[in-house]
Write a protein that holds these residues in place. Structure first.
Motif, PDB file in Angstrom:
ATOM      1  N   GLU A   1       0.804  -1.217   0.000  1.00 40.39           N
ATOM      2  CA  GLU A   1       0.000   0.000   0.000  1.00 40.39           C
ATOM      3  C   GLU A   1       0.839   1.269   0.000  1.00 40.39           C
ATOM      4  N   THR A   2       2.067   1.202   0.485  1.00 39.78           N
ATOM      5  CA  THR A   2       2.933   2.370   0.600  1.00 39.78           C
ATOM      6  C   THR A   2       4.282   2.045  -0.011  1.00 39.78           C
ATOM      7  N   ARG A   3       4.749   2.892  -0.919  1.00 38.99           N
ATOM      8  CA  ARG A   3       6.092   2.687  -1.476  1.00 38.99           C
ATOM      9  C   ARG A   3       7.118   2.946  -0.376  1.00 38.99           C
ATOM     10  N   PRO A   4       8.077   2.058  -0.184  1.00 39.82           N
ATOM     11  CA  PRO A   4       9.084   2.258   0.855  1.00 39.82           C
ATOM     12  C   PRO A   4       9.812   3.594   0.735  1.00 39.82           C
ATOM     13  N   SER A   5      10.146   3.994  -0.474  1.00 40.96           N
ATOM     14  CA  SER A   5      10.859   5.263  -0.657  1.00 40.96           C
ATOM     15  C   SER A   5       9.996   6.448  -0.214  1.00 40.96           C
ATOM     16  N   ALA A   6       8.713   6.391  -0.452  1.00 40.17           N
ATOM     17  CA  ALA A   6       7.814   7.464  -0.017  1.00 40.17           C
ATOM     18  C   ALA A   6       7.671   7.441   1.504  1.00 40.17           C
ATOM     19  N   ALA A   7       7.640   6.254   2.094  1.00 40.67           N
ATOM     20  CA  ALA A   7       7.511   6.141   3.541  1.00 40.67           C
ATOM     21  C   ALA A   7       8.694   6.789   4.257  1.00 40.67           C
ATOM     22  N   VAL A   8       9.884   6.672   3.690  1.00 35.31           N
ATOM     23  CA  VAL A   8      11.075   7.258   4.315  1.00 35.31           C
ATOM     24  C   VAL A   8      10.904   8.764   4.454  1.00 35.31           C
ATOM     25  N   THR A   9      10.598   9.431   3.367  1.00 35.23           N
ATOM     26  CA  THR A   9      10.496  10.896   3.411  1.00 35.23           C
ATOM     27  C   THR A   9       9.296  11.350   4.231  1.00 35.23           C
TER      28      THR A   9
ATOM     29  N   SER B   1      17.003  -6.136   4.056  1.00 36.85           N
ATOM     30  CA  SER B   1      16.976  -4.746   4.498  1.00 36.85           C
ATOM     31  C   SER B   1      18.044  -3.953   3.780  1.00 36.85           C
ATOM     32  N   ILE B   2      17.804  -2.664   3.715  1.00 39.85           N
ATOM     33  CA  ILE B   2      18.768  -1.741   3.144  1.00 39.85           C
ATOM     34  C   ILE B   2      18.898  -0.586   4.136  1.00 39.85           C
ATOM     35  N   SER B   3      20.132  -0.160   4.376  1.00 42.06           N
ATOM     36  CA  SER B   3      20.391   0.926   5.312  1.00 42.06           C
ATOM     37  C   SER B   3      21.177   2.022   4.613  1.00 42.06           C
ATOM     38  N   PHE B   4      20.848   3.262   4.956  1.00 38.38           N
ATOM     39  CA  PHE B   4      21.526   4.408   4.368  1.00 38.38           C
ATOM     40  C   PHE B   4      21.294   5.616   5.252  1.00 38.38           C
ATOM     41  N   GLU B   5      22.016   6.681   4.993  1.00 35.93           N
ATOM     42  CA  GLU B   5      21.788   7.931   5.710  1.00 35.93           C
ATOM     43  C   GLU B   5      21.019   8.881   4.812  1.00 35.93           C
ATOM     44  N   TYR B   6      20.055   9.563   5.408  1.00 38.06           N
ATOM     45  CA  TYR B   6      19.268  10.543   4.671  1.00 38.06           C
ATOM     46  C   TYR B   6      18.959  11.710   5.601  1.00 38.06           C
ATOM     47  N   ALA B   7      19.332  12.876   5.202  1.00 39.53           N
ATOM     48  CA  ALA B   7      19.031  14.110   5.941  1.00 39.53           C
ATOM     49  C   ALA B   7      19.443  14.024   7.411  1.00 39.53           C
ATOM     50  N   GLY B   8      20.618  13.441   7.661  1.00 43.09           N
ATOM     51  CA  GLY B   8      21.125  13.348   9.018  1.00 43.09           C
ATOM     52  C   GLY B   8      20.534  12.222   9.841  1.00 43.09           C
ATOM     53  N   HIS B   9      19.773  11.350   9.226  1.00 40.82           N
ATOM     54  CA  HIS B   9      19.128  10.233   9.904  1.00 40.82           C
ATOM     55  C   HIS B   9      19.679   8.925   9.339  1.00 40.82           C
ATOM     56  N   ALA B  10      19.915   7.956  10.195  1.00 38.44           N
ATOM     57  CA  ALA B  10      20.262   6.607   9.762  1.00 38.44           C
ATOM     58  C   ALA B  10      18.939   5.876   9.525  1.00 38.44           C
ATOM     59  N   VAL B  11      18.761   5.360   8.327  1.00 38.33           N
ATOM     60  CA  VAL B  11      17.493   4.756   7.922  1.00 38.33           C
ATOM     61  C   VAL B  11      17.721   3.288   7.560  1.00 38.33           C
ATOM     62  N   THR B  12      16.855   2.421   8.044  1.00 39.68           N
ATOM     63  CA  THR B  12      16.837   1.025   7.613  1.00 39.68           C
ATOM     64  C   THR B  12      15.428   0.692   7.168  1.00 39.68           C
ATOM     65  N   VAL B  13      15.316   0.174   5.960  1.00 39.48           N
ATOM     66  CA  VAL B  13      14.033  -0.232   5.393  1.00 39.48           C
ATOM     67  C   VAL B  13      14.096  -1.741   5.215  1.00 39.48           C
ATOM     68  N   ARG B  14      13.110  -2.433   5.778  1.00 40.75           N
ATOM     69  CA  ARG B  14      13.098  -3.895   5.723  1.00 40.75           C
ATOM     70  C   ARG B  14      11.936  -4.406   4.869  1.00 40.75           C
ATOM     71  N   SER B  15      12.158  -5.540   4.253  1.00 45.69           N
ATOM     72  CA  SER B  15      11.123  -6.115   3.399  1.00 45.69           C
ATOM     73  C   SER B  15       9.915  -6.594   4.184  1.00 45.69           C
ATOM     74  N   ASP B  16      10.041  -6.763   5.490  1.00 46.33           N
ATOM     75  CA  ASP B  16       8.888  -7.175   6.300  1.00 46.33           C
ATOM     76  C   ASP B  16       8.007  -5.984   6.680  1.00 46.33           C
ATOM     77  N   GLY B  17       8.335  -4.795   6.138  1.00 44.28           N
ATOM     78  CA  GLY B  17       7.511  -3.615   6.352  1.00 44.28           C
ATOM     79  C   GLY B  17       8.002  -2.687   7.435  1.00 44.28           C
ATOM     80  N   GLU B  18       9.077  -3.040   8.101  1.00 44.20           N
ATOM     81  CA  GLU B  18       9.573  -2.194   9.184  1.00 44.20           C
ATOM     82  C   GLU B  18      10.477  -1.093   8.634  1.00 44.20           C
ATOM     83  N   LEU B  19      10.248   0.116   9.141  1.00 48.26           N
ATOM     84  CA  LEU B  19      11.077   1.271   8.831  1.00 48.26           C
ATOM     85  C   LEU B  19      11.668   1.738  10.158  1.00 48.26           C
ATOM     86  N   VAL B  20      12.999   1.795  10.231  1.00 49.03           N
ATOM     87  CA  VAL B  20      13.698   2.205  11.446  1.00 49.03           C
ATOM     88  C   VAL B  20      14.472   3.467  11.127  1.00 49.03           C
TER      89      VAL B  20
END
Length: 105
Positions: free
Chosen positions: A28-36, A76-95
């Motif tokens: 229902e939600t694109r992971p990239s959109a959920a991050v921002t 999962s994929i982890s990266f830094e964005y706008a000063g935040h450490a971001v992890t996006v997981r295929s099970d739907g978790e965004l950290v």
């Protein structure tokens, strides 16, 4: 979880951090959109206050890598964005991990 792409010298261990987690349905939600959207909501700032996600990571690659599938274990994929450490997981978790001072500013 996968290792972050942050180098050990990139963060100040003496500075407190805030880690938040949110569960999404990637059908229902694109992971990239959920991050921002999530970082915007966490900080109380507009999405346009931040650089475009594509300047940090390829949004289509993020969406493709964590798309729902019949994998035996989450990816999962982890990266830094706008000063935040971001992890996006295929099970739907965004950290999202951010220095505490950045939340709500």
């Amino acid at each position: 979880m996968s290792k972050s792409n942050r180098r050990s010298g990139d963060s100040d261990p003496s500075q407190p951090t805030t880690v938040t987690r949110k569960q999404f349905d990637w059908t229902e939600t694109r992971p990239s959109a959920a991050v921002t959207e999530y970082i915007s909501a966490m900080t109380g700032r507009e999405q346009t206050d931040f650089p475009p996600l594509y300047e940090t990571v390829d949004p289509e690659a993020v969406d493709s890598l964590v798309a729902p599938s019949d994998r035996a274990s989450p990816v999962s994929i982890s990266f830094e964005y706008a000063g935040h450490a971001v992890t996006v997981r295929s099970d739907g978790e965004l950290v999202v991990e951010a220095p505490s001072a950045k939340i709500g500013r």
